[in-house]
Scaffold this motif. Structure first.
Motif, PDB file in Angstrom:
ATOM      1  N   PHE A  18       0.855  -1.190   0.000  1.00 40.75           N
ATOM      2  CA  PHE A  18       0.000   0.000   0.000  1.00 40.75           C
ATOM      3  C   PHE A  18       0.884   1.230   0.000  1.00 40.75           C
ATOM      4  O   PHE A  18       1.802   1.338   0.785  1.00 40.75           O
ATOM      5  N   VAL A  19       0.576   2.165  -0.912  1.00 42.09           N
ATOM      6  CA  VAL A  19       1.372   3.383  -1.027  1.00 42.09           C
ATOM      7  C   VAL A  19       0.453   4.584  -0.980  1.00 42.09           C
ATOM      8  O   VAL A  19      -0.580   4.607  -1.646  1.00 42.09           O
ATOM      9  N   GLU A  20       0.813   5.563  -0.194  1.00 44.58           N
ATOM     10  CA  GLU A  20       0.102   6.839  -0.251  1.00 44.58           C
ATOM     11  C   GLU A  20       1.149   7.905  -0.509  1.00 44.58           C
ATOM     12  O   GLU A  20       2.113   8.024   0.229  1.00 44.58           O
ATOM     13  N   GLU A  33       3.548   0.622   3.021  1.00 43.56           N
ATOM     14  CA  GLU A  33       3.381  -0.546   3.882  1.00 43.56           C
ATOM     15  C   GLU A  33       3.370  -1.816   3.053  1.00 43.56           C
ATOM     16  O   GLU A  33       2.769  -1.862   1.991  1.00 43.56           O
TER      17      GLU A  33
END
Lengths: 868, 176, 434
Positions: free
Chosen positions: B77-79, B100
């Motif tokens: 997961f990338v923001e 993450e």
């Protein structure tokens, strides 16, 4: 009148289309996708990007005889042009042969893409458009695989240039297709961006201050074929392939634009689904493929912010404290029992049809009064003489007349402004009748002015010009009534085959809009423009579902503060009267039992005895009725908030629901339709659905004649729309979403149209000799609770202000931006507020924008003094 | 006499077999006494992920989410967020604010490493991973980021405007 | 074919002093043709005379002028006439001399054209750098108005005409007629889609005739002396006289008014005085920077300069801005100049020209400065070929002519530039076997 049909062959497929169709559109009809960048189906072609080059052949004609030449086998002899031609600028002709898949055509595309890629930066990694980018898709499909260009020779231009605070421009990514400039010029009528310089230095600049000053700026990010124009709202927030789409309807205005809420389940939010952005959904009968910036950027109030109410609150020992649903519902049921007519339920048009239905039914069962919280009346007329099924602005043209009275349409309902304007360009006679100039006047055929406060009389003047029976008109309207322009407008209106009237609330309150609506109804009855498609009355309501409220029998009170003061119990849902006008504080004297149901702890909620937390429209389904009387469904995008902590028996196990009776323990905010149903259950009333909105709607349809026959399935029906957008050929229509979840359905009219004729009071409205009158106006961006959660609009919203005329400003010796002390004559409350000057405003007229903290809901006497 | 022959054959066979046993007994064992001794990993060993940095300390990861898109197990997961010159994490406009990897989903295929355009995410040598709860199996950026190299500064950095404008390292034209 | 020297018909100020004075001009027959047209001829008759004369557009396209006038849409009013004085083609300076020296004949031509198409307003669009000329033309126009030759009810008829000047802002592309109209309307100077053409949809969407200055300067004489007189000069398909702007490696650069059909040899060696310092002629650019390079062999030099014959040596006559190239000029250097010109002047509307001229200019820069390899020459040729046939207007299409013809016809120059052949003096080349 059928257009002449032309038949031609595209890539071997035969197709027949009306004369005048462009080759690129004819190709779509047989499933051939010709790549385009600068062409957009909603705009005139310019043929500048050269992406749609195809081989076009035409039958050869013998010059002498004028007959087509033929081959030996009898087929037409086709001559192909020496050069490739642009499919977007070439209209079809009989017997044409179009080849888009030959080596030559493909080489044309590859060459063109290679040219674009010599300048386009390799930004895909950091570009928000990546994943839904037409340039990416076409380069993968048709472009060269390797670069022959030296990086050192690449043209460099400014990157992430803010055009205002809502849109970012990346000049390096721009492929100079001109779609944004043309959209702003032709469709949005705000030419605030344009090209500057020439050659390889051709780039987009903005001319306005603040930059890109237009309510439509977000649409350019949909039609931009690359990531040159992006919104600051969505910048870096997510990748398009990570997003799921939920169909929704905009909550802000009565147009009911179809939206797509893009959601992502993300770790940063603790594993919850979050709305990352709002995109348009195609509905050619409502908003086509556009949405205004308020709908696009003003959705934040529906999200699961920290400020949202999560648990019911009950006042104990003078303070609001958290309670369980059971406790709160019990208390309310107990206190509502036996109140009878002492109960007032006050609800606004922000609620869905289902919510209003259940609330109304509960109130009726208790013997109370249901009041609509609004400052605009006349809806009872629109249920009978409003838009009939089959009405569509897109069908209005030369044979139609459109009268827009008492409304600043771009501020009150932007998409209607756009569609009315387009109808006028197609030949519909547009008559704009208002006390002041608005943006729609630029496109009007008849632009008429009446003195402030005389809207109804002005419409009656139109009736008088047509009808032999002439009631006397007040003096201040006589000049207008005698004018040739008004007579011309009345004649054009009467002679049109179809005519509609849009009435708004510019400078008016309840009484004035009631009178205005009646006058408009009279005009429609006089000219026999009702009861069939593309005829009727349209109210430009302040809220999304006001029409639905009217259809369900809700009505406003002409003296709400008095009614509220006299009530013994109040049930206030989706309304915050105290914030709008401190005069309402009188109603909350501590003697009565007040229940407030809302998303946030509003000022009114702070005074309540019980507060019910409601779900936002993003968390549930429901339906809204647009002003055009179209019922449209919206679907849930998020999971509702869970307020109770997870019950963990042992590490890693899921929380099992606790069953009490047949219902799980209520947790977190509930839907606005469910709460009255729970109350009804406690009070022992039968026939309330609560489990889902569709069940409520089924009952609604069974019990409300105009909704009869409608079901959620019917509302979810779709058919192919033109132009085709949202499929794999993203380059054609832009990144608006295809509508697969429902186009909605229009309500049938109530039967008794003709009996509506009645003559409203058209008293002369005189401006006072001393002081002034404050007239309320609507601004699209206001300080209302639904918009203030959108931080990025704060600069555009600005601080509270009033508008004065030049003479008035001179008298007070202030100029633009100066401050005055505004005192409300009746209440003697006063406030210091900033001034904007409009040189066209008459003396004694003050314009006060709604929802800016100034309690002006109708023409209000005020006094002005310069404030030091 | 065949009985004796049989018996002698049997003894011979036994001793032939036992010879192998005794030979093996005295030859050095191949067992490695883990964890006291550790076998060195091969060059392309796919162990725990590491987010690399440049020599000056800036993170290589630009938050593009290609690793997340490539991952067949949906483990990443990338923001992303915006860099400014006052608070710079990576070169260019964009960096990963949240990164993450759910190690229980990860199948250590290395697709993320292949997809990464800046060589930011690499599968390193560490294979000694264990968790005591599902939540702690989600490795965050702080855990995955490698330490600042010698001569570099930690992120966020305050830098001269206009220097770090490119997200991807300078690419040279091919020379051959 | 030897010809006697004809008198000047366009550059008459070289024979008649002070021709830019209205009195002098009128004394020499000025404005009689206009008066004759307005008082004695039907507008369509005027068009017929011009058609019969075979006059072709002198701005570069060579389109028959009378035919263009006859295309004007008589169902859409009002009509306009626009004189294209945006003379920006490198090597072209004929219109300037006309407007400086013989402005009234030009203005009379504008007036006659306006009468023929029944326009009541005519505009002269001058390139931005001609602000001086525009001021002078304004004075001339004022003088005509004072003399009753422009204004309301001319010569006692119902016909009225006013002429206005308008300055551009330094863009070659505004010489393209539809870009000119856009600029005149106050918009960005970018060409429009054609069709529709200006005679149907022109200035402000109304039928407009756009003609070059030199073309219009021919018109008064044609009306005065007749179509047959005009046809007695020049060739059958390219009648009349033309001003050739001669420049480059030449002893006597300047404007030369000669009948069409004059050979290159005559222009360059007889009138132009030949190549300085006795060098050899190498190439000819007949149409300014938009030309293909003509290899200046004997055959080419003997080619008549008219619209039909020049294509036989692989080029177009264009605006007849003849630039002479001698053997001291390296062709890569030359096309570096032309590609930089086109890159600077490209309007940027269409992709192939905007990106292609930019790319070509980088390639030619490297090639001309010895920083390129043979592959780059192949690449340049490829890029130019890629641009061909795809552009929105003629600028892009012509930007490649010099490049393609240069590489095709002067390959050895390019081989030298990329270092594949040493200059002849140092390396003895193997002679080709017979």
């Amino acid at each position: 009148m059928m257009a002449k049909m032309v038949s031609l062959t595209i890539d071997g497929k035969h197709v027949e289309v009306p004369e005048g169709t462009l080759v690129v559109n004819a190709a779509k009809k047989v499933g051939v996708d010709i790549p385009v960048f600068c062409y957009h189906p909603k705009m005139e072609p310019v043929g500048m990007c050269r992406m749609c080059l195809v081989e076009i052949g035409r039958p050869m004609i013998d010059r002498a005889t004028g007959q087509p030449l033929r081959e030996e086998d009898g087929s037409l002899k086709i001559q192909f042009g020496p050069k490739l031609e642009t499919a977007c600028t070439t209209p079809v002709s009989e017997g044409m042969v179009v080849l888009g898949a030959t080596e030559k055509a493909k080489a044309g595309r590859e060459d063109n893409l290679e040219f674009l890629q010599t300048s386009h930066p390799l930004d895909c990694l950091i570009c928000d458009k990546g994943g839904e980018c037409p340039l990416q898709n076409l380069t993968m499909g048709f472009g060269p695989g390797e670069s022959r260009y030296l990086y050192d020779e690449k043209k460099h231009l400014a990157k992430h240039v803010p055009l205002g605070e809502l849109i970012y421009l990346d000049r390096e990514r721009c492929i100079q297709c001109g779609r944004c400039v043309r959209f702003q010029d032709l469709i949005a009528a705000d030419p605030v961006i344009g090209f500057s310089q020439r050659g390889r230095s051709l780039q987009i600049v903005t001319y306005s201050e603040p930059g890109f000053d237009s309510y439509w700026s977000g649409n350019t990010t949909d039609i931009c074929p690359v990531g040159a124009l992006t919104t600051t709202d969505f910048r870096f927030r997510a990748r398009p392939w990570e997003l799921r789409a939920a169909a929704s309807i905009c909550n802000h205005c009565p147009v009911g634009c179809n939206l797509t809420l893009n959601v992502r389940r993300e770790a940063v939010s603790g594993g919850k689904w979050v709305v990352k952005r709002v995109m348009p959904r195609q509905n050619e009968a409502v908003n086509e493929i556009w949405i205004c910036d308020k709908g696009r950027l003003g959705y934040h109030f529906g999200r699961q912010n920290a400020e949202r109410l999560k648990k019911p609150l009950v006042r104990k020992n003078g303070e609001l404290q958290s309670a369980t649903w059971e406790e709160a519902l019990e208390l309310v049921a107990e206190r509502f029992q036996g109140v009878g007519s002492g109960l007032i339920t006050l609800a606004s048009g922000r609620l869905s049809n289902e919510d209003l239905f259940n609330l109304g039914k509960l109130t009726q069962s208790l013997g109370g009064r249901s009041l609509l919280y609004t400052s605009m009346a006349g809806g009872d007329l629109t249920t009978q003489i409003g838009f009939a099924p089959g009405t569509n602005f897109a069908d209005m043209g030369k044979e139609s007349a459109i009268l827009v009275v008492g409304s600043d349409l771009e501020e009150e309902a932007p998409l209607w402004w756009l569609r009315v304007r387009q109808a006028a360009k197609r030949g519909a006679t547009l008559i704009v009748l208002n006390a002041r100039n608005t943006k729609l006047d630029r496109d009007a055929h008849y632009s008429l002015r009446f003195p402030f406060g005389m809207a109804a009389a002005a419409v009656l003047a139109l009736v008088n010009a047509l009808s032999p029976k002439r009631p006397e008109l007040p003096e201040s309207i006589q000049e207008l009534a005698r004018s040739n322009e008004l007579k011309g407008a009345a004649k054009a209106f009467a002679e049109a085959k179809d005519a509609v009237i849009l009435f708004g609330s510019d400078g008016m309150g309840l009484a004035e809009t009631q009178a205005l609506a009646q006058a408009c109804a009279n005009l429609l009855l006089t000219t026999d423009h009702f009861g069939r498609p593309n005829n009727g009355l349209l109210g430009v309501w302040p809220r999304a579902n006001d029409q639905g409220a009217w259809e369900l029998g809700w009505q406003p009170s002409m003296n709400l503060p008095a009614d509220l003061a006299q009530a013994q119990a109040l049930y206030i849902v989706a309304a915050d009267p105290v914030s709008d006008d401190p005069a309402y504080l009188n109603a909350f004297d501590g003697q009565k039992f007040v229940v407030v149901q809302d998303l946030y702890l509003s000022q009114t909620a702070r005074l309540a005895d019980v507060v019910f937390p409601a779900q936002s429209w993003m968390e549930r389904e429901g339906s809204y009725t647009s002003g055009e009387r179209r019922v449209q469904r919206y679907y849930p995008a998020l999971q509702p908030i869970a307020a109770l902590p997870p019950r963990v028996e042992s590490p890693g196990t899921r929380r099992a629901p606790l069953l009490t009776g047949l219902r799980a323990e209520l947790d977190g905010p509930q839907a606005d339709f469910a709460i009255p149903a729970y109350l009804a259950e406690k009070l022992g009333f039968e026939g309330f659905a609560h489990a889902s909105a569709s069940l409520v709607f089924a009952r609604l349809a069974a019990e409300t004649p105009s909704f009869s026959g409608l079901t959620y399935q019917k509302l979810a029906e779709v058919h192919e729309q033109w132009p085709i957008v949202g499929r794999a050929d993203m380059y054609y229509g832009g990144t608006a979403y295809e509508n697969t979840q429902g186009l909605g359905a229009q309500l049938a009219l109530a039967q008794n149209g003709a009996s509506l004729l009645s003559w409203p009071q058209a008293a002369d409205f005189k401006l006072p000799k001393l002081g002034g009158i404050a007239f309320p106006i609507t601004r699209l961006y206001d300080r209302g609770a639904t918009l203030m959660h959108s931080q990025l609009l704060h600069k555009r919203i600005g601080e509270p202000y009033i508008v004065l005329g030049e003479q008035e400003a001179n008298r007070l010796k202030i100029s633009q931006g100066g401050f005055v002390r505004l005192t409300f004559t009746e209440s003697q409350q006063s406030v210091v507020v900033q001034v904007k000057v409009d040189k066209n405003l008459p003396e004694r007229v003050v314009l006060a924008p709604r929802s800016f903290g100034l309690p002006v809901s109708g023409p209000t006497p005020v006094e002005l003094k310069s404030a030091g | 006499m065949s009985l004796v022959k049989d018996a002698l054959d049997g003894v011979k066979a036994t001793f032939t077999g036992l010879a192998t046993t005794f030979r093996e007994m005295v030859s050095p064992p191949v067992t490695i006494q883990y964890p006291e001794e550790k076998r060195p990993v091969r060059t392309r060993f796919k162990g725990r992920h590491v987010l690399k940095r440049y020599d000056n300390g800036l993170e290589k990861c630009i938050g593009c989410s290609l690793c997340s898109a490539a991952c067949p197990a949906d483990a990443i997961f990338v923001e992303a967020a915006e860099n400014t010159d006052d608070e710079r994490y990576s070169p260019g406009e964009r960096y990963a604010r949240v990164y993450e990897i759910n190690m229980l989903r990860c199948i250590f295929c290395g697709y993320c490493e292949d997809a990464c355009p800046t060589e930011a995410i690499v599968l390193g040598d560490n294979y000694e991973l264990s968790f005591t709860s599902r939540r702690s199996s989600i490795y965050t950026k702080e855990f995955l980021l490698e330490p600042v190299p010698e001569g570099g500064k930690p992120t966020p950095q305050k830098v001269e405007p206009g220097v770090y404008t490119r997200s991807v390292p300078v690419m040279k034209d091919p020379e051959d | 074919m030897s010809k006697e020297k004809l008198p000047y018909f366009l550059l008459r100020h070289r024979e008649i002093p002070d021709l830019d004075n209205l009195e002098v001009y009128r004394r020499n027959g000025g404005f009689q043709a206009f008066e004759k047209a307005v008082t004695q001829m039907e507008p369509t008759a005027v068009t017929e005379v011009v058609k019969a004369s075979g006059l072709r557009g002198r701005g570069g396209a060579g389109f028959p002028t009378g035919l263009k006038w006859s295309f004007i849409d008589n169902k859409n009013w009002p009509h306009y006439v626009v004189a294209n004085a945006d003379e920006s083609e490198p090597g072209t300076f004929k219109d300037r001399e006309i407007m400086e020296g013989n402005p009234y004949q030009f203005l009379e031509g504008v007036a006659i054209c306006a009468y023929a198409v029944q326009a009541n307003a005519a505009y002269i669009y001058l390139r931005g750098e001609f602000w001086d000329l525009a001021a002078r033309l304004d004075q001339h126009i004022a003088a005509l108005e004072a003399a009753g030759l422009l204004g309301e009810n001319l010569f006692g008829t119902k016909y009225s005409l006013r002429i206005y000047t308008h300055l551009g802002a330094g863009a070659y592309i505004c010489g393209e007629e539809t870009a000119l109209l856009e600029s005149l309307e106050g918009k960005l100077g970018q060409p429009r889609l054609r069709p529709p053409f200006p005679p149907s949809y022109g200035l402000y969407g109304k039928p407009t005739i756009v003609n070059n200055v030199e073309t219009l300067t021919n018109v008064p004489l044609i009306i005065e002396k007749g179509a047959d007189w005009y046809r007695s000069m020049g060739t059958e398909k390219s009648p009349g006289v033309k001003i050739f702007s001669l420049s480059g490696c030449i002893n006597k650069p300047g404007n030369y008014e000669l009948p069409l059909g004059t050979t290159f040899r005559e222009l360059i060696f007889e009138h132009g005085g030949g190549i300085p310092q006795g060098r050899n002629i190498k190439a000819i650019m007949a149409a300014g920077a938009s030309s293909s390079l003509i290899v200046a062999d004997e055959r080419a030099l003997d080619t008549p300069m008219d619209y039909e014959s020049v294509p036989s040596v692989g080029a177009q006559l264009g605006s007849a801005s003849v630039i002479v190239i001698d053997d001291s000029v390296s062709i890569p250097w030359l096309i570096d100049k032309t590609t930089h010109f086109f890159r600077h002047e490209s309007c940027g509307k269409c992709t192939p020209c905007r990106e292609g001229t930019f790319w070509m200019s980088h390639l030619t820069e490297r090639i001309a400065n010895g920083r390129a390899r043979r592959e780059d020459v192949e690449l340049l040729y490829d890029v130019a070929s890629q641009i061909r046939g795809k552009c929105l207007c003629a600028l892009g299409e012509f930007s490649i002519e010099a490049v393609l013809s240069g590489i095709e016809r002067f390959r050895s120059d390019f081989d030298v530039a990329v270092g594949e052949i040493q200059v002849a003096a140092q390396v003895e080349q193997v002679p080709a076997s017979d």
